[in-house]
Design a protein around this motif. Structure first.
Motif, PDB file in Angstrom:
ATOM      1  N   VAL A  12       0.857  -1.183   0.000  1.00 38.85           N
ATOM      2  CA  VAL A  12       0.000   0.000   0.000  1.00 38.85           C
ATOM      3  C   VAL A  12       0.893   1.232   0.000  1.00 38.85           C
ATOM      4  O   VAL A  12       1.583   1.507   0.989  1.00 38.85           O
ATOM      5  N   GLY A  14       2.809   4.027  -3.156  1.00 41.91           N
ATOM      6  CA  GLY A  14       3.778   4.011  -4.248  1.00 41.91           C
ATOM      7  C   GLY A  14       4.782   5.137  -4.154  1.00 41.91           C
ATOM      8  O   GLY A  14       5.110   5.785  -5.137  1.00 41.91           O
ATOM      9  N   LYS A  40      -0.660   9.041  -7.725  1.00 40.16           N
ATOM     10  CA  LYS A  40       0.315   8.557  -8.711  1.00 40.16           C
ATOM     11  C   LYS A  40       1.571   8.132  -7.950  1.00 40.16           C
ATOM     12  O   LYS A  40       1.819   8.633  -6.842  1.00 40.16           O
ATOM     13  N   THR A  45       5.148  12.094  -0.522  1.00 43.91           N
ATOM     14  CA  THR A  45       6.249  12.938  -0.038  1.00 43.91           C
ATOM     15  C   THR A  45       7.462  12.837  -0.946  1.00 43.91           C
ATOM     16  O   THR A  45       8.247  13.776  -1.063  1.00 43.91           O
ATOM     17  N   LEU A  52      19.292  14.306  -0.544  1.00 42.97           N
ATOM     18  CA  LEU A  52      20.610  14.047   0.036  1.00 42.97           C
ATOM     19  C   LEU A  52      20.702  12.559   0.384  1.00 42.97           C
ATOM     20  O   LEU A  52      19.753  11.996   0.949  1.00 42.97           O
ATOM     21  N   VAL A 174      -5.876   3.913  -6.804  1.00 41.50           N
ATOM     22  CA  VAL A 174      -6.667   2.977  -5.992  1.00 41.50           C
ATOM     23  C   VAL A 174      -6.324   3.196  -4.512  1.00 41.50           C
ATOM     24  O   VAL A 174      -5.205   2.909  -4.073  1.00 41.50           O
ATOM     25  N   VAL A 176      -6.589   2.120  -0.761  1.00 40.80           N
ATOM     26  CA  VAL A 176      -6.928   0.951   0.052  1.00 40.80           C
ATOM     27  C   VAL A 176      -7.679   1.455   1.284  1.00 40.80           C
ATOM     28  O   VAL A 176      -7.170   2.303   2.027  1.00 40.80           O
ATOM     29  N   HIS A 227       8.023  20.853   6.744  1.00 44.21           N
ATOM     30  CA  HIS A 227       9.465  20.671   6.557  1.00 44.21           C
ATOM     31  C   HIS A 227       9.874  21.504   5.331  1.00 44.21           C
ATOM     32  O   HIS A 227       9.200  21.443   4.310  1.00 44.21           O
ATOM     33  N   PHE A 228      10.981  22.241   5.468  1.00 44.31           N
ATOM     34  CA  PHE A 228      11.226  23.338   4.523  1.00 44.31           C
ATOM     35  C   PHE A 228      12.592  23.268   3.830  1.00 44.31           C
ATOM     36  O   PHE A 228      13.561  22.792   4.416  1.00 44.31           O
ATOM     37  N   TYR A 229      12.632  23.769   2.629  1.00 45.76           N
ATOM     38  CA  TYR A 229      13.908  24.192   2.033  1.00 45.76           C
ATOM     39  C   TYR A 229      13.645  25.289   1.015  1.00 45.76           C
ATOM     40  O   TYR A 229      12.516  25.434   0.532  1.00 45.76           O
ATOM     41  N   GLY A 319       6.922  21.059   2.617  1.00 44.57           N
ATOM     42  CA  GLY A 319       6.250  19.779   2.374  1.00 44.57           C
ATOM     43  C   GLY A 319       6.170  18.998   3.670  1.00 44.57           C
ATOM     44  O   GLY A 319       7.114  19.017   4.453  1.00 44.57           O
ATOM     45  N   PRO A 320       5.073  18.317   3.933  1.00 47.15           N
ATOM     46  CA  PRO A 320       5.008  17.539   5.173  1.00 47.15           C
ATOM     47  C   PRO A 320       5.775  16.225   5.048  1.00 47.15           C
ATOM     48  O   PRO A 320       5.778  15.598   3.996  1.00 47.15           O
ATOM     49  N   ALA A 349      14.641  10.956   5.989  1.00 53.34           N
ATOM     50  CA  ALA A 349      15.809  10.243   5.473  1.00 53.34           C
ATOM     51  C   ALA A 349      15.349   9.076   4.607  1.00 53.34           C
ATOM     52  O   ALA A 349      16.057   8.077   4.460  1.00 53.34           O
TER      53      ALA A 349
HETATM   54  C1  LIG Z   1      11.243  19.033   2.497  1.00 51.44           C
HETATM   55  C2  LIG Z   1      11.713  17.628   2.514  1.00 51.44           C
HETATM   56  C3  LIG Z   1      13.034  17.334   2.218  1.00 51.44           C
HETATM   57  C4  LIG Z   1      13.477  16.012   2.249  1.00 51.44           C
HETATM   58  N1  LIG Z   1      14.785  15.749   1.936  1.00 51.44           N
HETATM   59  C5  LIG Z   1      15.236  14.470   1.996  1.00 51.44           C
HETATM   60  C6  LIG Z   1      16.584  14.165   1.670  1.00 51.44           C
HETATM   61  O1  LIG Z   1      17.353  15.043   1.307  1.00 51.44           O
HETATM   62  N2  LIG Z   1      17.015  12.886   1.786  1.00 51.44           N
HETATM   63  C7  LIG Z   1      16.185  11.893   2.199  1.00 51.44           C
HETATM   64  O2  LIG Z   1      16.634  10.757   2.331  1.00 51.44           O
HETATM   65  N3  LIG Z   1      14.891  12.146   2.490  1.00 51.44           N
HETATM   66  C8  LIG Z   1      14.401  13.405   2.394  1.00 51.44           C
HETATM   67  N4  LIG Z   1      13.093  13.679   2.697  1.00 51.44           N
HETATM   68  C9  LIG Z   1      12.246  12.590   3.177  1.00 51.44           C
HETATM   69  C10 LIG Z   1      11.676  11.748   2.067  1.00 51.44           C
HETATM   70  O3  LIG Z   1      11.026  12.546   1.145  1.00 51.44           O
HETATM   71  C11 LIG Z   1      10.695  10.755   2.677  1.00 51.44           C
HETATM   72  O4  LIG Z   1      11.259  10.114   3.794  1.00 51.44           O
HETATM   73  C12 LIG Z   1      10.292   9.705   1.684  1.00 51.44           C
HETATM   74  O5  LIG Z   1       9.878  10.287   0.504  1.00 51.44           O
HETATM   75  C13 LIG Z   1       9.169   8.851   2.261  1.00 51.44           C
HETATM   76  O6  LIG Z   1       8.798   7.924   1.292  1.00 51.44           O
HETATM   77  P1  LIG Z   1       7.547   6.995   1.519  1.00 51.44           P
HETATM   78  O7  LIG Z   1       7.474   6.077   0.391  1.00 51.44           O
HETATM   79  O8  LIG Z   1       7.623   6.436   2.890  1.00 51.44           O
HETATM   80  O9  LIG Z   1       6.294   8.003   1.559  1.00 51.44           O
HETATM   81  P2  LIG Z   1       5.496   8.681   0.355  1.00 51.44           P
HETATM   82  O10 LIG Z   1       6.393   9.145  -0.708  1.00 51.44           O
HETATM   83  O11 LIG Z   1       4.605   9.700   0.959  1.00 51.44           O
HETATM   84  O12 LIG Z   1       4.647   7.492  -0.215  1.00 51.44           O
HETATM   85  C14 LIG Z   1       3.516   6.978   0.455  1.00 51.44           C
HETATM   86  C15 LIG Z   1       2.436   6.789  -0.574  1.00 51.44           C
HETATM   87  O13 LIG Z   1       1.370   6.047   0.000  1.00 51.44           O
HETATM   88  C16 LIG Z   1       0.190   6.455  -0.637  1.00 51.44           C
HETATM   89  N5  LIG Z   1      -0.947   6.045   0.201  1.00 51.44           N
HETATM   90  C17 LIG Z   1      -1.192   6.414   1.472  1.00 51.44           C
HETATM   91  N6  LIG Z   1      -2.300   5.821   1.941  1.00 51.44           N
HETATM   92  C18 LIG Z   1      -2.752   5.042   0.940  1.00 51.44           C
HETATM   93  C19 LIG Z   1      -3.868   4.174   0.818  1.00 51.44           C
HETATM   94  N7  LIG Z   1      -4.722   3.999   1.824  1.00 51.44           N
HETATM   95  N8  LIG Z   1      -4.055   3.522  -0.347  1.00 51.44           N
HETATM   96  C20 LIG Z   1      -3.189   3.680  -1.381  1.00 51.44           C
HETATM   97  N9  LIG Z   1      -2.128   4.511  -1.321  1.00 51.44           N
HETATM   98  C21 LIG Z   1      -1.904   5.164  -0.173  1.00 51.44           C
HETATM   99  C22 LIG Z   1       0.361   7.951  -0.752  1.00 51.44           C
HETATM  100  O14 LIG Z   1      -0.466   8.513  -1.735  1.00 51.44           O
HETATM  101  C23 LIG Z   1       1.841   8.077  -1.055  1.00 51.44           C
HETATM  102  O15 LIG Z   1       2.097   8.211  -2.430  1.00 51.44           O
HETATM  103  C24 LIG Z   1      12.599  14.986   2.615  1.00 51.44           C
HETATM  104  C25 LIG Z   1      11.265  15.274   2.909  1.00 51.44           C
HETATM  105  C26 LIG Z   1      10.819  16.578   2.839  1.00 51.44           C
HETATM  106  C27 LIG Z   1       9.398  16.878   3.136  1.00 51.44           C
END
Ligand SMILES: Cc1cc2nc3c(=O)[nH]c(=O)nc-3n(C[C@H](O)[C@H](O)[C@H](O)COP(=O)(O)OP(=O)(O)OC[C@H]3O[C@@H](n4cnc5c(N)ncnc54)[C@H](O)[C@@H]3O)c2cc1C
Length: 808
Positions: A12, A14, A40, A45, A52, A174, A176, A227-229, A319-320, A349
């Protein structure tokens, strides 16, 4: 693409975590995988991360995980044909203060020990590598040539392509909406487009992971922060291969992007994103600018990179991102529901770590257990109480800032406290207790004398040392009282309780009622999943006592091994009993004043327990001691604990009775060579390596998990060996984590350390790795890297020498 009716694994989410998990499952041959994304791919996030990618993590295993990720990112494009934006540009970490420089030097020593290339460089050299920064106020810097940066969205899409190429299905749009559970296991997922039956669900829902977990009763404690840049226009001197630069004293980082700079950071007081629930429609979206919140970072950045004054600021991105209560991510099978896995909570991270984390989770799914010790990130480190949203929001305001804040040894987190308290909390607080926190429990670390100010944090000799030594002295020479109520206590009972514990424990558990047994629980590799003290209370009832942080993990391990035809129940009774430890040579004399029962060594032998009268109360006394030496642990029903405590303290005044805390307790157990799970013991350490052979009964009548592995390893050369390290100089203070050198080469790190009055210096425990393990014998001289300085020490297989060992 139509929704299939069945898949072996449904992922769950992408984002990068979901795509990496899918990629690694497929690589392991599990290709019947369906990834469902409500928007998509990357739209959560991942698309707006800075990108980095660093290699260093706080410990060896996690660093190996991170390093693997980098190797993958460097080769993925060649495999999939999709660019990742990976550039091995290196990174520079600078120090503004002497203390920060010491911390960087400790990281340098660890990097060398973990096999990460790292160099100390001068401010001038840092300026040569990173020409647009001001260096006149710097103490020095570290240079890590293997670090780099990637384009997060491209990297994620490349992982997705790698997964699809191997047969994984990915469907966008989709959501979940629920998880079907049958017979306590995952059986499928619900979506608006219909149900998909499956054997395994992986929650990779990023900042939605907590609310998605709730749908299935699974606790995923994370909360989002804003969270900012900023992104600038082109700046002279900024080029594609400009390294990543971190200035943690200014809470800021930089990377190059299109000839300009991305500058972001981790402000000390962050801003939780107070939205609950997070809408599923939050896709490719950002939050509003907040220059007030960004101001401390901007001020520090203008100081470090004056070129920003004239640079075009194209945007302030907000971005959160989700953060967890301890700043570490959340992996593994949820203890609440079989075959429900989590890979989330990346604390900014996730780009750097998803490569390795996805592989770990995929291995966990494929093999039924993680391939290595993942305790730092294991979902089972969190108890149910960590799901509270108010606490999570407040803690997130703190943990975001921890990334770059100066972390002092023994520094405690401050938010969402006090939460879990012993009934003695107020009494101990009034007596000067300074509390630390373990798994939500408040525990006295030491007692501050009336009027004495709270000591400032330091890297060197701590201000509380003399007070702690007084507590240690009372323990060794008179009597001390420790409130150890935070111990986890699990009641295992039923017709097959003994058979179950025999199967899980390496020691002989079929002991008479009233006896206590210390035993490791092992995995199939012979590694220590936990170490327990088990009290047999009846033929079919056992009280399992384990570490404060391990209640959820150990309960999970025990219950998952109950056979379907076995009659055993497990109840967490941690909060029903206080444990008051009365330790020291006058412990028996003190108890005799308030207890009419015979507690002489013949009437209550070491490692035995009995019900006694104490004041007006009935308690169970155990002749046990974690600090070494004579003493009793009293298991007291919570409602009588205040009475028992007051009865003891009233009776003990003229015996030199003192309240004592966990700093004294920990240092004394290290002095006596007692191992602690999570420090000296873990899934990657066998009892042979840990020197726990006495607790293994290889030839007991019934077989136990790990027995075959231990048999095979018996008599083989040890890959690592636990030793005691005694420092030569009383002036050098060590905290744990310091690198250990034999003949100038790194051979391990200190797993825990404390001051020992017996040695008159600090004493530590450490694993010596590789061939050095065989070469390390009593008295072997070694060196420690202490904040960049070398300190002399000696190794011992067994310490203290028998003559000075505290008798039971
Ligand atoms: C400003 C900023 C700067 C950052 N800089 C860095 C960096 O330099 N280096 C680094 O390592 N990290 C960095 N990060 C952190 C990094 O972006 C995140 O840790 C990472 O993208 C998290 O990935 P994820 O797959 O866990 O979450 P996400 O990318 O949010 O993916 C989760 C997905 O789940 C989907 N979803 C949720 N619920 C459901 C559901 N019920 N059914 C179907 N789909 C669902 C969402 O739509 C989403 O697409 C940064 C973050 C921010 C905000």
């Amino acid at each position: 693409m139509d929704l299939p009716s069945h898949a072996r694994v449904v992922i769950v989410g992408g984002g990068i975590a979901g795509c990496s998990t899918a990629y690694h499952l497929a690589k392991l041959g599990i290709t019947d995988v369906l990834l469902l994304e409500q928007g998509k791919l990357t739209s959560g996030t991942t698309w707006h991360a800075a990108g980095l990618v660093g290699q260093m993590r706080p410990n060896r295993t996690m660093t190996q995980m991170s390093k693997y990720g980098i190797e993958l990112y460097a080769t993925l494009e060649a495999e999939t044909g999709l660019a990742t934006g990976w550039k091995q540009c290196g990174s520079v970490n600078v120090a503004r203060t002497p203390e920060r420089m010491k911390v960087l030097r400790k990281q340098l020593a660890l990097a060398r020990s973990f096999g990460v290339e790292c160099h100390e460089i001068s401010p001038t050299q840092a300026g040569d590598i990173w020409p647009v920064m001001r260096t006149d106020d710097l103490q020095g810097a570290l240079w890590l040539p293997g670090d780099g940066k990637a384009n997060p969205a491209d990297l994620c899409m490349s992982l997705a392509k790698g997964a699809r190429n191997r047969g994984v299905k990915m469907i966008e749009g989709v959501e979940v909406t629920g998880v079907r559970v049958e017979h306590g296991r995952v059986a499928g997922v619900r979506t608006a487009q219909g149900e998909v039956r499956c054997d395994v669900v992986v929650n990779c829902a990023g900042q939605w992971a907590r609310q998605f977990g709730v749908l299935a009763g699974v606790n995923v404690p994370l909360f989002s922060a804003e969270h900012f840049y900023i992104v600038t226009g082109r700046i002279e001197g900024v080029h594609t291969m400009l390294p990543v630069m971190r200035d943690p004293d200014g809470f800021i980082y930089y990377k190059e992007e299109v000839g300009g700079l991305v500058m972001g950071g981790f402000e000390p007081k962050a801003k939780p994103w107070q939205v609950d629930p997070i809408p599923s429609t939050f896709q490719f979206e950002l939050l509003g600018e907040d220059w007030d919140q960004f101001e401390p970072l901007m001020t520090n950045a203008l100081h470090r990179t004056p070129c920003l004054e004239k640079a075009e600021i194209k945007m302030l991105l907000n971005g959160p991102e989700s953060f967890t209560p301890d700043g570490n991510f959340i992996l593994g099978e949820a203890p609440e529901l079989r075959n429900y896995f989590v890979c989330a909570g990346f604390n900014s991270a996730g780009i750097a770590n998803s490569g390795g984390a996805g592989r770990l989770v995929a291995e966990w799914i494929a093999q039924g257990e993680p391939s290595t010790d993942v305790w730092e990130v294991d979902i089972r480190r969190f108890g149910a109480c960590t799901g509270n949203r108010k606490a999570l929001a407040e803690r997130t305001g703190e943990t975001l800032g921890l990334h770059y804040a100066m972390r002092w040894p023994r520094q405690e987190l401050e938010t969402a406290r006090p939460l879990r308290t012993s009934p003695l909390y107020d009494i101990l607080a009034a007596k000067g207790a300074e509390f630390g926190n373990k798994n939500g429990w408040e525990r006295a670390n030491y007692f501050r004398p009336p009027g004495a100010p709270r000591p400032a944090h330091t890297l060197g000799r701590p201000g509380w040392l003399d007070w702690m030594i007084a507590e240690q002295k009372a323990t060794r020479e008179a009597v001390a009282l420790y409130d150890q109520s935070s111990f986890s206590k699990l009641l295992v009972q039923g017709r097959d309780a003994l058979a179950l514990l025999q199967r899980l424990c390496a020691n002989e558990m079929d002991v008479p009622v009233g006896k206590m047994v210390y035993s490791p629980m092992l995995n199939e590799r012979g590694g220590v999943e936990s170490d327990l003290t088990v009290m047999r209370q009846a033929r079919d009832r056992f009280l399992v006592v384990t570490g404060s942080a391990q209640a959820t993990r150990d309960a999970d391990w025990i219950t998952r091994h109950i056979g379907s035809d076995e009659h055993v129940t497990l109840t967490d009774v941690s909060a029903m009993y206080c444990v008051l430890s009365v330790m020291g040579p006058k412990a028996r004399e003190l108890l005799a004043r308030v207890c009419p029962d015979d507690l002489s060594p013949d009437a209550l032998k070491f490692s035995w327990t009995k019900e006694i009268d104490l004041g007006f109360a009935r308690v169970r006394a155990a002749r046990m001691s974690y600090v070494g030496g004579p003493g009793f642990e009293l298991y007291v029903p919570v409602e009588m604990s205040r009475h028992v405590y007051l009865a003891l303290t009233d009776a003990g005044q003229d015996l030199g009775l003192r309240d004592a805390g966990y700093y004294a307790l920990d240092a004394l157990r290290i002095e006596q060579g007692r191992r602690a799970w999570g420090a000296e013991l873990g899934p990657d350490e066998t009892p042979w390596q840990a020197g726990l052979a006495f607790s293994v009964k290889l030839d007991k009548p019934s077989s136990f998990i790990g027995q075959e592995a231990l048999r095979a390893l018996r008599g083989q050369p040890l890959a690592k060996k636990l030793v005691t390290v005694v420092l030569d100089s009383p002036e050098v203070f060590v905290w744990g984590g310091e690198s250990l050198l034999l003949d100038g080469a790194p051979v391990g790190e200190l797993s825990s350390a404390g001051f020992s009055p017996l040695a008159g210096a600090c004493v530590a425990l450490a694993y010596v790795r590789g061939p050095a393990a065989a070469a390390a014998h009593d008295g072997t001289p070694v060196q420690l890297e202490v904040w960049g300085e070398r300190a002399a020490a000696r190794l011992f297989d067994r310490w203290p020498p028998a003559a000075t060992r505290a008798p039971a």
